[in-house]
Design an enzyme around this catalytic site. Structure first.
Site, short mmCIF file in Angstrom:
data_model
loop_
_atom_site.label_atom_id
_atom_site.label_comp_id
_atom_site.label_asym_id
_atom_site.label_seq_id
_atom_site.Cartn_x
_atom_site.Cartn_y
_atom_site.Cartn_z
N CYS A 94 66.65 -9.35 87.14
CA CYS A 94 67.40 -10.87 86.83
C CYS A 94 68.36 -11.08 88.54
O CYS A 94 68.54 -12.00 89.02
CB CYS A 94 67.99 -11.84 86.12
SG CYS A 94 66.98 -12.27 84.55
N HIS A 356 64.33 -20.41 86.10
CA HIS A 356 65.27 -19.32 86.69
C HIS A 356 63.55 -18.84 86.90
O HIS A 356 63.10 -17.29 85.13
CB HIS A 356 65.46 -18.49 85.39
CG HIS A 356 65.87 -17.25 85.33
ND1 HIS A 356 66.62 -16.86 86.49
CD2 HIS A 356 66.38 -16.14 84.62
CE1 HIS A 356 66.46 -15.19 86.38
NE2 HIS A 356 66.68 -15.01 84.83
N CYS A 386 73.62 -12.44 84.33
CA CYS A 386 73.21 -11.09 83.62
C CYS A 386 72.22 -10.65 83.60
O CYS A 386 71.17 -11.32 85.07
CB CYS A 386 73.32 -11.28 82.22
SG CYS A 386 72.10 -12.39 81.90
N GLY A 388 68.83 -7.73 82.31
CA GLY A 388 68.04 -7.38 81.36
C GLY A 388 68.37 -5.46 82.00
O GLY A 388 67.98 -4.97 82.77
#
Length: 400
Positions: A94, A356, A386, A388
């Site tokens: 991300c 997103h 954040c 993964g």
């Protein structure tokens, strides 16, 4: 080329409207989205000889299928950039788009380049499932107990964060509703106008059976597809939890699966003076930190202080914070743990409303932040998220 340490400046930043998974970009290739973003951002720097670009670095969280084959290089060739310009696709899940900005800035700060393009592109429409088209994680990663969190889907990590930081379902739904409210208000006020480049969607339909002539339809996407003016706390409360039977995380208080792309042009001070370009912002610092995989959503709590230290500023000096809303649960936990001012976090809404598109999000939100700071006369801003497998990233920018 100047081999002395120097600052890196953003001189242009744009993004395409973000589409829902299977929505307006459902039949558009991600490398075409990337090519359009590259063309659009270069159009904002008319005096630049594209042959002087040191590299095009593009983030992508799932670099496979239509967004494989080093999409950065494919995208720049599709965009018509000179063949001598290289391209690099990077993956930090991300944070890929933000990592692209940081890596491009680092090349300039080290004196290895005077012009760089950072970008991000992702089509979740081309994926058969959330973790890509073929999930083949090494089973040995689960041999250690402290790695078992890797087995959790993203939603279950959000449930764990909600439990540990005591974030209620009611608070998550209220946060989600506010994300939509802010995003809709920003659209109505035209606040996304400077950062968004409209995209012409071209779809080839089956044509006349007799002569085989294809039917081509065209329409222009000019705004994000996700924000809902009709969202309500009652509608959100009716949604079932999707990751745990007695959980609190729902589709309504989670980020939307999306398609999108963005591109940023960064330059050295020497190049800015040579081209007489007005910079938008200075890259001030970047940091990444690891956290236990089962509570990956809390990653920004570790990354933000490190990035602020790099930038040499305090948290109170941040006028604008783009905190990616992977889930309302983790966004609220980060806000509460660090004592962030909710009014300064995602003033125009976040991923719950705006979407997103994974590896593109960091570049997209950098464009939002850069233009937002200038519009509001803010000085310092941050993009953070954040990641993964248990990480967090944060980048600090100074508006000029």
């Amino acid at each position: 080329m100047n081999m002395q340490k120097q600052d890196a400046y953003i001189v242009a930043a744009t993004r395409l409207p973000v589409g829902k998974r299977g929505g307006m970009y459902g039949r558009t290739r991600p490398d075409d989205l990337l090519a359009a973003a590259l063309q659009a951002v270069l159009a904002q720097v008319p005096g630049l000889d594209a042959g002087r670009i040191g590299d095009v670095i593009a983030g992508c969280a799932m670099p496979e299928a239509e967004q494989g084959m080093n999409m950065a290089r494919m995208g720049l060739l599709l965009a018509g950039l000179p063949q001598q310009v290289p391209g690099l696709t990077i993956n930090r899940f991300c944070a890929s788009g933000l990592q692209a900005v940081a890596d491009a800035a680092s090349r300039i700060r080290l004196g290895e380049a005077d012009v760089m393009i950072a970008a991000g592109a992702e089509s979740m429409s081309v994926m058969s499932q959330m973790m890509g088209n073929k999930i083949s994680m090494n089973p040995a990663i689960f041999d250690r107990e402290d790695h078992l969190g890797m087995a959790f889907g993203m939603g279950l990590t959000a449930e764990k964060v909600a439990q540990r930081w005591k974030v209620s379902r009611e608070d998550q739904d209220a946060f989600a509703l506010e994300s939509h409210r802010r995003a809709v208000a920003a659209q109505q006020a035209g606040y996304f106008g400077q950062e968004i480049t409209p995209f012409e969607i071209v779809v080839h339909e089956p044509g006349n059976v007799a002569d085989g002539t294809p039917k081509i339809t065209r329409r222009t996407a000019a705004q994000d597809e996700g924000p809902r003016a009709d969202s309500s706390i009652e509608a959100l409360a009716r949604l079932r939890t999707v990751f745990a039977a007695r959980g609190t995380v729902t589709a309504g208080n989670s980020s939307q699966m999306s398609d999108g792309a963005a591109a940023i042009v960064l330059m050295s001070e020497r190049m800015i003076k040579e081209l007489n370009v007005q910079p938008l912002a200075r890259f001030a610092g970047y940091a990444v930190a690891g956290v236990p995989p089962e509570i990956m959503g809390i990653g920004p709590v570790e990354a933000i202080p490190r990035a602020l230290q790099q930038a040499g500023i305090g948290q109170a000096q941040l006028d604008w914070i783009e905190l990616n809303e992977a889930f309302a649960a983790q966004a609220l936990a980060v806000i509460r743990e660090l004592g962030l001012d909710p009014a300064r976090v995602n003033p125009l809404g976040g991923a719950i409303a705006l979407g997103h598109p994974l590896g593109a999000t960091g570049a997209i939100r950098t464009a939002t932040l850069t233009h937002g700071l200038r519009r509001t006369s803010g000085k310092y801003g941050m993009v953070t998220m954040c990641i993964g497998t248990g990480m967090g990233a944060a980048g600090v920018f100074e508006a000029l």
